[in-house]
Scaffold this motif. Structure first.
Motif, short mmCIF file in Angstrom:
data_model
loop_
_atom_site.label_atom_id
_atom_site.label_comp_id
_atom_site.label_asym_id
_atom_site.label_seq_id
_atom_site.Cartn_x
_atom_site.Cartn_y
_atom_site.Cartn_z
N UNK A 90 48.83 -5.05 -4.67
CA UNK A 90 48.27 -4.42 -2.86
C UNK A 90 46.54 -5.29 -2.78
N UNK A 91 47.30 -5.73 -2.07
CA UNK A 91 45.82 -6.51 -1.39
C UNK A 91 44.21 -5.79 -1.29
N UNK A 92 44.31 -5.01 -0.65
CA UNK A 92 43.41 -3.70 0.37
C UNK A 92 43.45 -2.77 0.41
N UNK A 93 42.55 -1.86 -1.14
CA UNK A 93 42.71 -0.71 -0.56
C UNK A 93 42.14 0.20 0.32
N UNK A 94 43.16 1.11 0.59
CA UNK A 94 42.82 2.00 2.72
C UNK A 94 41.54 0.81 3.00
N UNK A 95 42.49 -0.04 3.67
CA UNK A 95 41.44 -0.97 4.87
C UNK A 95 41.12 0.00 5.95
N UNK A 96 41.26 0.72 6.68
CA UNK A 96 41.08 2.21 7.26
C UNK A 96 39.97 2.74 6.68
N UNK A 97 39.67 3.62 5.90
CA UNK A 97 38.85 3.85 5.64
C UNK A 97 37.63 3.40 4.61
N UNK A 98 37.99 2.26 4.27
CA UNK A 98 36.43 1.46 3.96
C UNK A 98 36.04 0.76 5.05
N UNK A 99 36.59 0.66 6.09
CA UNK A 99 36.47 -0.24 7.42
C UNK A 99 35.60 1.21 7.88
N UNK A 100 35.54 2.15 7.72
CA UNK A 100 34.96 2.99 8.76
C UNK A 100 34.08 3.60 7.34
N UNK A 101 33.60 3.85 6.41
CA UNK A 101 32.99 4.13 5.44
C UNK A 101 31.64 3.24 4.93
N UNK A 102 31.82 2.12 5.28
CA UNK A 102 31.49 0.74 4.52
C UNK A 102 30.79 -0.17 5.80
N UNK A 103 31.21 0.68 7.40
CA UNK A 103 30.33 -0.86 8.46
C UNK A 103 29.96 0.24 9.40
N UNK A 104 30.97 1.77 9.14
CA UNK A 104 30.62 2.76 10.85
C UNK A 104 29.51 3.63 10.32
N UNK A 105 29.77 4.57 9.25
CA UNK A 105 28.77 6.07 8.96
C UNK A 105 28.15 5.11 8.03
N UNK A 106 28.09 4.17 7.10
CA UNK A 106 27.95 3.93 6.01
C UNK A 106 27.31 4.63 4.26
N UNK A 137 40.06 -7.90 7.55
CA UNK A 137 41.18 -7.71 6.30
C UNK A 137 42.58 -7.45 6.32
N UNK A 138 42.77 -7.17 7.45
CA UNK A 138 44.26 -7.58 8.50
C UNK A 138 44.75 -8.65 8.33
N UNK A 139 43.82 -9.59 8.62
CA UNK A 139 43.97 -11.44 8.40
C UNK A 139 44.26 -11.73 7.57
N UNK A 140 42.85 -11.57 5.82
CA UNK A 140 43.41 -12.10 4.78
C UNK A 140 44.44 -11.10 4.08
N UNK A 141 44.49 -9.75 4.30
CA UNK A 141 46.34 -9.88 3.58
C UNK A 141 47.68 -10.29 4.09
N UNK A 142 47.65 -10.63 5.13
CA UNK A 142 48.43 -11.14 6.00
C UNK A 142 48.42 -12.65 5.48
N UNK A 143 47.43 -13.66 5.69
CA UNK A 143 47.57 -14.99 4.72
C UNK A 143 47.67 -15.13 3.49
N UNK A 144 46.71 -13.98 2.55
CA UNK A 144 47.59 -13.57 1.07
C UNK A 144 49.13 -13.20 1.00
#
Length: 418
Positions: A90-106, A137-144
């Protein structure tokens, strides 16, 4: 059994690129070999809310397209060194929640956000960075995935996927506005990641509401991302209610939540999640109908309880019994679900609550220097279930009276494959 690189062990590269850290290789080789020696099939996760600090300092980590190349190079090392024994990646764990928690709400690493959406952040842009991070994350996943298919899959015969955190969303009322809001929430929370993987582009709702802040896929990137998986991992625990809040679309300062135009009602800190197994069945059947029935692994599902509660946890037993039963019902209805993981084998450090809550089948005594582990009632039940002893998925739970007689050393760190 799911294992994570590198956030649950040794970093493979201390600087994010350059020479591979031999101690990291040794750590994971030892772990993988021990798992296999005990009859356990490892499922490896490449990124779980973590990346080298050097890359964060150099170019901002996931907000930069540069990470696609570095992530692919890191995955190449993992495939080369461990792919002879690991067949599920599995490349990236829950990128939807990761992006919100890490880059929106902090509220999650790397804790980037901006006013007025501040959660003790020192840098970031909540209006644009969640979309940039998820895009990369999507591009990195696809490249991987392309790397694995071209260089390793023919010989190693493994599979590459990505995971999604899935809430069951429910309109707060039957009003037309709330029903429409619920669909927007699904487009943003699930379609944000799933639509590019299945169809090569973001949902039209997101394009309309987010506008130029939402990155665009080139034709090449769209083709690269579309179909770039052998399976989808789903993470599910609970549900939320959705209420229309279209007025937020008129606000000057916007972030992910305001772009949805909804209010979400849920409580991630609540203990003993309500048992609603039908939700998981509906999620699986919705994926079947909306996304062409892709192969699915339930990569996380379980019940949260207060830390230090009794080793007698019948609520967790009821939860697992009900949700595993819902998976079986979905499979009977045609879902292409391949496997199920309980979160988690033992109580550990949780992202949102630290050590205050527990999900484990085993209790870990943090006051013991040796961190001694004790099986809970759920551990014995799950062991019996895996061995097919006295457990029916179609009937009412009946905890065997002699369950307490099961050896305290019973081992069951296994995954159930459907």
């Amino acid at each position: 059994m799911p294992i994570g690189f590198p956030s649950h062990g040794q970093d493979l590269s201390q600087m994010g690129r350059g020479p591979v850290n031999p101690k990291g290789l040794q750590y994971y080789n030892n772990l993988i070999n021990e798992l296999i020696a005990h009859g356990i099939q490892p499922h490896a996760l490449l990124c779980n809310y973590d990346h080298p600090q050097a890359l964060e300092d150099e170019y901002g980590g996931w907000i930069s397209r540069k990470i696609v190349k570095d992530f692919t190079a890191y995955a190449d090392v993992c495939f080369r060194e461990f792919g002879d024994r690991v067949s599920h990646w599995t490349t990236v764990n829950e990128p939807n929640v990761f992006a919100i928690g890490g880059y929106d709400t902090g509220m999650a690493p790397p804790k980037r956000c901006s006013p007025p959406f501040v959660f003790n952040c020192s840098k970031g842009n909540s209006s644009s960075e969640p979309y940039l991070a998820a895009h990369h994350m999507l591009l990195a996943h696809a490249s991987t995935a392309r790397l694995y298919r071209e260089k390793y899959q023919g010989e190693q015969l493994g599979l590459v996927g990505i995971s999604l955190y899935i809430f069951q969303s429910i309109p707060l009322t039957n009003l037309t506005a709330d029903v429409a809001a619920n669909q927007r929430a699904q487009d943003f929370l699930t379609g944000w990641i799933a639509d590019p993987l299945m169809f090569g582009d973001y949902p039209s709702t997101m394009k309309r509401n987010v506008g130029s802040r939402l990155p665009e896929f080139t034709n090449h990137e769209s083709k690269l991302v579309k179909g770039s998986f052998d399976f989808i991992g789903l993470i599910h625990y609970n549900y939320l209610y959705v209420e229309d809040n279209s007025v937020s679309l008129k606000e000057k300062n916007r972030d992910f939540n305001r772009d949805m135009g909804v209010k979400l009602y849920y409580n991630l800190s609540a203990y003993e999640f309500e048992i609603r197994p039908r939700d998981l069945q509906q999620i699986l059947e919705n994926f079947k109908s909306a996304y062409g029935n892709p192969p699915i692994y339930i990569q996380e599902n379980g019940q949260k309880t207060p830390r230090g509660s009794s080793l007698e946890d019948p609520s967790r037993v009821k939860y697992l019994h009900a949700y595993i039963g819902s998976v079986l019902d979905a499979i009977r209805n045609g879902s292409n679900t391949r496997g199920y993981f309980v979160w988690s084998l033992w109580d550990g450090l949780e992202l949102l609550d630290g050590y205050e809550s527990s999900y484990g089948l085993y209790y870990v005594d943090l006051d013991d220097p040796d961190l001694k582990r004790y099986p809970k009632l759920s551990a014995h039940w799950y062991s019996h279930f895996l061995k097919g002893r006295g457990v029916s998925l179609d009937g009412i739970i009946e905890l065997e009276k002699n369950l307490s007689g099961v050896s305290k050393d019973a081992s069951f760190s296994r995954m159930i494959s459907m």
